[in-house]
Design a protein around this motif. Structure first.
Motif, mmCIF file in Angstrom:
data_model
loop_
_atom_site.group_PDB
_atom_site.id
_atom_site.type_symbol
_atom_site.label_atom_id
_atom_site.label_comp_id
_atom_site.label_asym_id
_atom_site.label_seq_id
_atom_site.Cartn_x
_atom_site.Cartn_y
_atom_site.Cartn_z
ATOM 1 N N ALA A 1 -10.323 9.540 -8.560
ATOM 2 C CA ALA A 1 -10.946 10.320 -9.514
ATOM 3 C C ALA A 1 -9.798 10.716 -10.228
ATOM 4 O O ALA A 1 -8.603 10.940 -9.742
ATOM 5 N N SER A 2 -10.105 11.261 -11.684
ATOM 6 C CA SER A 2 -9.029 11.666 -12.540
ATOM 7 C C SER A 2 -8.564 13.042 -11.910
ATOM 8 O O SER A 2 -7.382 13.436 -12.586
ATOM 9 N N ASN A 3 -9.434 13.963 -11.259
ATOM 10 C CA ASN A 3 -8.977 15.170 -11.220
ATOM 11 C C ASN A 3 -8.389 15.474 -9.834
ATOM 12 O O ASN A 3 -8.325 16.350 -9.045
ATOM 13 N N THR A 4 -8.047 14.213 -9.104
ATOM 14 C CA THR A 4 -7.427 14.283 -7.696
ATOM 15 C C THR A 4 -6.206 13.460 -7.816
ATOM 16 O O THR A 4 -6.185 12.209 -8.428
ATOM 17 N N VAL A 5 -5.005 13.965 -7.280
ATOM 18 C CA VAL A 5 -3.798 13.222 -7.192
ATOM 19 C C VAL A 5 -4.093 12.223 -6.083
ATOM 20 O O VAL A 5 -4.649 12.220 -4.979
ATOM 21 N N PRO A 6 -3.852 10.954 -6.666
ATOM 22 C CA PRO A 6 -4.137 9.813 -5.924
ATOM 23 C C PRO A 6 -3.515 9.578 -4.550
ATOM 24 O O PRO A 6 -2.138 9.552 -4.874
ATOM 25 N N HIS A 7 -4.223 9.484 -3.488
ATOM 26 C CA HIS A 7 -3.416 9.532 -2.250
ATOM 27 C C HIS A 7 -3.296 8.082 -1.752
ATOM 28 O O HIS A 7 -2.418 7.526 -0.829
ATOM 29 N N LEU A 8 -3.851 6.990 -2.333
ATOM 30 C CA LEU A 8 -3.480 5.606 -2.211
ATOM 31 C C LEU A 8 -3.709 4.642 -3.484
ATOM 32 O O LEU A 8 -4.393 4.928 -4.250
ATOM 33 N N SER B 1 0.902 -1.067 0.064
ATOM 34 C CA SER B 1 0.049 0.238 -0.034
ATOM 35 C C SER B 1 0.775 1.256 -0.113
ATOM 36 O O SER B 1 1.729 1.428 0.983
ATOM 37 N N PHE B 2 0.879 2.199 -1.062
ATOM 38 C CA PHE B 2 1.362 3.306 -1.129
ATOM 39 C C PHE B 2 0.881 4.371 -0.709
ATOM 40 O O PHE B 2 -0.565 4.570 -1.446
ATOM 41 N N HIS B 3 0.986 5.226 0.131
ATOM 42 C CA HIS B 3 0.356 6.317 0.511
ATOM 43 C C HIS B 3 0.866 7.844 0.335
ATOM 44 O O HIS B 3 2.099 7.851 0.636
ATOM 45 N N GLY B 4 0.118 8.404 -0.378
ATOM 46 C CA GLY B 4 0.290 9.930 -0.688
ATOM 47 C C GLY B 4 -0.213 10.776 -0.104
ATOM 48 O O GLY B 4 -0.655 10.647 0.910
ATOM 49 N N LYS B 5 -0.465 12.024 -0.880
ATOM 50 C CA LYS B 5 -1.261 13.101 -0.160
ATOM 51 C C LYS B 5 -2.253 13.622 -1.324
ATOM 52 O O LYS B 5 -1.703 13.936 -2.661
ATOM 53 N N PRO B 6 -3.558 13.754 -1.259
ATOM 54 C CA PRO B 6 -4.676 14.093 -2.271
ATOM 55 C C PRO B 6 -4.338 15.715 -2.316
ATOM 56 O O PRO B 6 -3.932 16.432 -1.437
ATOM 57 N N ALA B 7 -4.763 16.138 -3.586
ATOM 58 C CA ALA B 7 -4.400 17.514 -3.980
ATOM 59 C C ALA B 7 -5.467 17.665 -5.448
ATOM 60 O O ALA B 7 -5.333 16.562 -6.163
ATOM 61 N N HIS B 8 -5.861 18.883 -5.588
ATOM 62 C CA HIS B 8 -6.451 18.897 -6.854
ATOM 63 C C HIS B 8 -5.671 18.828 -8.045
ATOM 64 O O HIS B 8 -4.521 19.500 -7.996
ATOM 65 N N ALA B 9 -5.715 17.803 -8.927
ATOM 66 C CA ALA B 9 -4.709 17.570 -9.910
ATOM 67 C C ALA B 9 -4.436 18.765 -10.942
ATOM 68 O O ALA B 9 -3.565 18.512 -11.702
ATOM 69 N N ALA B 10 -5.444 19.675 -11.235
ATOM 70 C CA ALA B 10 -5.297 20.828 -11.990
ATOM 71 C C ALA B 10 -4.557 21.999 -11.532
ATOM 72 O O ALA B 10 -3.724 22.888 -11.894
ATOM 73 N N SER B 11 -5.383 22.477 -10.202
ATOM 74 C CA SER B 11 -5.348 23.715 -9.671
ATOM 75 C C SER B 11 -4.106 23.773 -8.664
ATOM 76 O O SER B 11 -3.079 24.481 -8.744
ATOM 77 N N ILE B 12 -3.665 22.685 -8.010
ATOM 78 C CA ILE B 12 -2.550 22.781 -7.013
ATOM 79 C C ILE B 12 -1.928 21.209 -6.989
ATOM 80 O O ILE B 12 -1.683 20.809 -5.846
ATOM 81 N N TRP C 1 1.247 20.460 -7.200
ATOM 82 C CA TRP C 1 2.144 20.466 -6.328
ATOM 83 C C TRP C 1 2.111 20.069 -4.871
ATOM 84 O O TRP C 1 3.037 19.849 -4.146
ATOM 85 N N GLU C 2 0.831 20.162 -4.263
ATOM 86 C CA GLU C 2 0.482 20.170 -3.073
ATOM 87 C C GLU C 2 0.403 18.558 -2.788
ATOM 88 O O GLU C 2 0.166 18.035 -1.652
ATOM 89 N N GLY C 3 0.184 17.817 -3.908
ATOM 90 C CA GLY C 3 -0.134 16.247 -3.667
ATOM 91 C C GLY C 3 1.017 15.557 -3.827
ATOM 92 O O GLY C 3 2.373 16.074 -4.187
ATOM 93 N N ARG C 4 1.042 14.182 -3.444
ATOM 94 C CA ARG C 4 2.165 13.221 -3.598
ATOM 95 C C ARG C 4 1.321 12.001 -4.086
ATOM 96 O O ARG C 4 0.163 11.560 -3.573
ATOM 97 N N ASN C 5 1.492 11.506 -5.304
ATOM 98 C CA ASN C 5 0.989 10.723 -6.045
ATOM 99 C C ASN C 5 1.399 9.227 -5.693
ATOM 100 O O ASN C 5 2.285 8.578 -6.216
ATOM 101 N N ALA C 6 0.311 8.590 -4.880
ATOM 102 C CA ALA C 6 0.545 7.140 -4.658
ATOM 103 C C ALA C 6 0.500 6.168 -5.720
ATOM 104 O O ALA C 6 1.184 5.183 -5.801
ATOM 105 N N LEU C 7 -0.008 6.616 -6.883
ATOM 106 C CA LEU C 7 -0.359 5.969 -7.936
ATOM 107 C C LEU C 7 0.881 5.615 -8.887
ATOM 108 O O LEU C 7 1.615 4.824 -9.452
#
Length: 379
Positions: free
Chosen positions: A218-225, A166-177, A179-185
């Motif tokens: 969702a495609s517009n959210t950075v995958p957090h898991l 299980s890879f654990h990232g950080k969700p964020a809006h995939a278009a607007s921010i 850089w705030e996310g960490r992509n588990a996928l």
């Protein structure tokens, strides 16, 4: 012996058909194990049920009080979503039939015969738990027969490790921010690519395969898991241990590269490879030939794995195949549907005779048991 086989025909085939029509996954085989135990008990075989700390395991004892002992193993769990696509309803019925026959001729067998119901072969590996807790210590040998599309004397099972990463990232809006996310996928993809790159540098018997169970929401959210199930196989248990550590390093590297974290869960038990005892296979070959069942040589590898491999590390163990027709392949809906057909019924009757004759031959042929153990010890 065929007369004895025929005398139990209706009851054993009814048992098989009941299990085929009522498939139960590993650990939940209450109807199947109960039906097996009732049939054994009906014919005077003393049964401990539950057994070995498992609610759907059992052990029946024939010829109680003899010093020597042999094990006939029975499987009866089904595949998720397919039913008895591995044919365990029929394999288990073969073992029950053999036990019923041997109970009738027990005066000719100088040993206790234990019919052991072993749950959950498909996922967690009930035989491994039994083996680890000493339940197979002291047996002269163990045997069962598995359904297949071919008759074969040996199953070249590979040692197996199964893990869920299980890879654990950080969700964020995939278009607007983003850089705030960490992509588990991304971590999961890197992990899969890294394990693919191992393939050039491992031995030819190695199998590494897995899939992404969860890749985001969702495609517009950075995958957090993201979750990956990964299996690692090879002939040698020590080599599988090395490969699994390499796979762990791949997961760690993918996590570092994507600035995610990860966790690992072992799925089921660790399966050992199947040890081969050719002196026992020769006895089986003579029986198959006498019954006019042509056999093929599958070689040392079949690519699959089974918890009987761990039993084969403790005592000489045998897992031959019996065919229900070359057009069928295991782990398919078609194979499951064939379980109540006449060709499977015939294979059950033949399989019960094979096991019963094998047990009788090992104990009735001078030097046969000693040969099994000399080969087992590498002498």
């Amino acid at each position: 012996m065929r007369e004895l086989i025929e005398s139990f025909k209706d009851e054993v085939l009814s048992l098989n058909d009941f299990m085929a029509r009522n498939p139960e996954i590993g650990g939940g085989e209450y109807k199947s194990s109960g039906a097996m135990v009732r049939l054994l008990s009906k014919h005077g075989i003393k049964v401990e049920y539950p057994f070995a700390g498992m609610e759907t395991a059992f052990r029946g004892v024939i010829n109680e009080g003899k010093v020597r002992k042999a094990a006939i193993l029975a499987e009866y769990d089904a595949l998720r979503g397919i039913g008895h696509g591995c044919g365990h309803c029929a394999s288990g019925s073969i073992s029950i039939l053999a036990a019923l026959v041997l109970n009738k001729i027990k005066d000719q067998i100088p040993a206790e015969i234990h019919i052991i119901g072993t749950p959950d072969e498909e996922m967690r590996g009930g035989k491994v738990t039994m083996a680890n807790n000493g339940f197979f210590d002291g047996y002269d040998f163990a045997i069962m027969i598995h359904m297949s599309n071919k008759n074969a004397l040996y199953s070249g099972f590979l040692a197996l490790d199964a893990y869920e990463f299980s890879f654990h990232g950080k969700p964020a809006h995939a278009a607007s921010i983003p850089w705030e996310g960490r992509n588990a996928l991304n971590a999961a993809r890197l992990f899969m690519d890294a394990t693919d790159m191992m393939r050039q540098h491992v031995r030819e018997d190695v199998r590494i395969h897995g899939y992404i169970k969860n890749g985001g929401d969702a495609s517009n959210t950075v995958p957090h898991l993201a979750v990956v199930e990964m299996l690692v196989r090879a002939k040698d248990r020590k080599y599988v241990d090395e490969l699994s550590q390499w796979v762990m390093d791949c997961a760690k590297a993918a996590s570092i590269a994507t600035r995610t974290s990860y966790s690992v869960e072992q799925l089921g038990e660790k399966f050992d490879g199947m040890r081969r005892i050719k002196s026992g296979e020769k006895i089986l070959e003579d029986i198959y030939r006498d019954m006019k069942l042509p056999v093929v040589d599958l070689g040392d590898l079949t690519g699959g794995s089974s918890d009987i491999g761990n039993v084969s590390s403790i005592c000489p163990s045998f897992h031959p195949y019996i065919s229900i027709g070359e057009e069928f392949n295991g782990h398919t809906v078609e194979f499951a549907r064939a379980m109540t057909e006449d060709r499977t019924h015939k294979a059950i009757l033949d399989g019960g005779e094979i096991i019963a004759r094998f047990v009788k031959a090992v104990y009735g042929t001078p030097g046969a048991l000693e040969d099994l153990w000399k080969e087992f010890r590498g002498e």
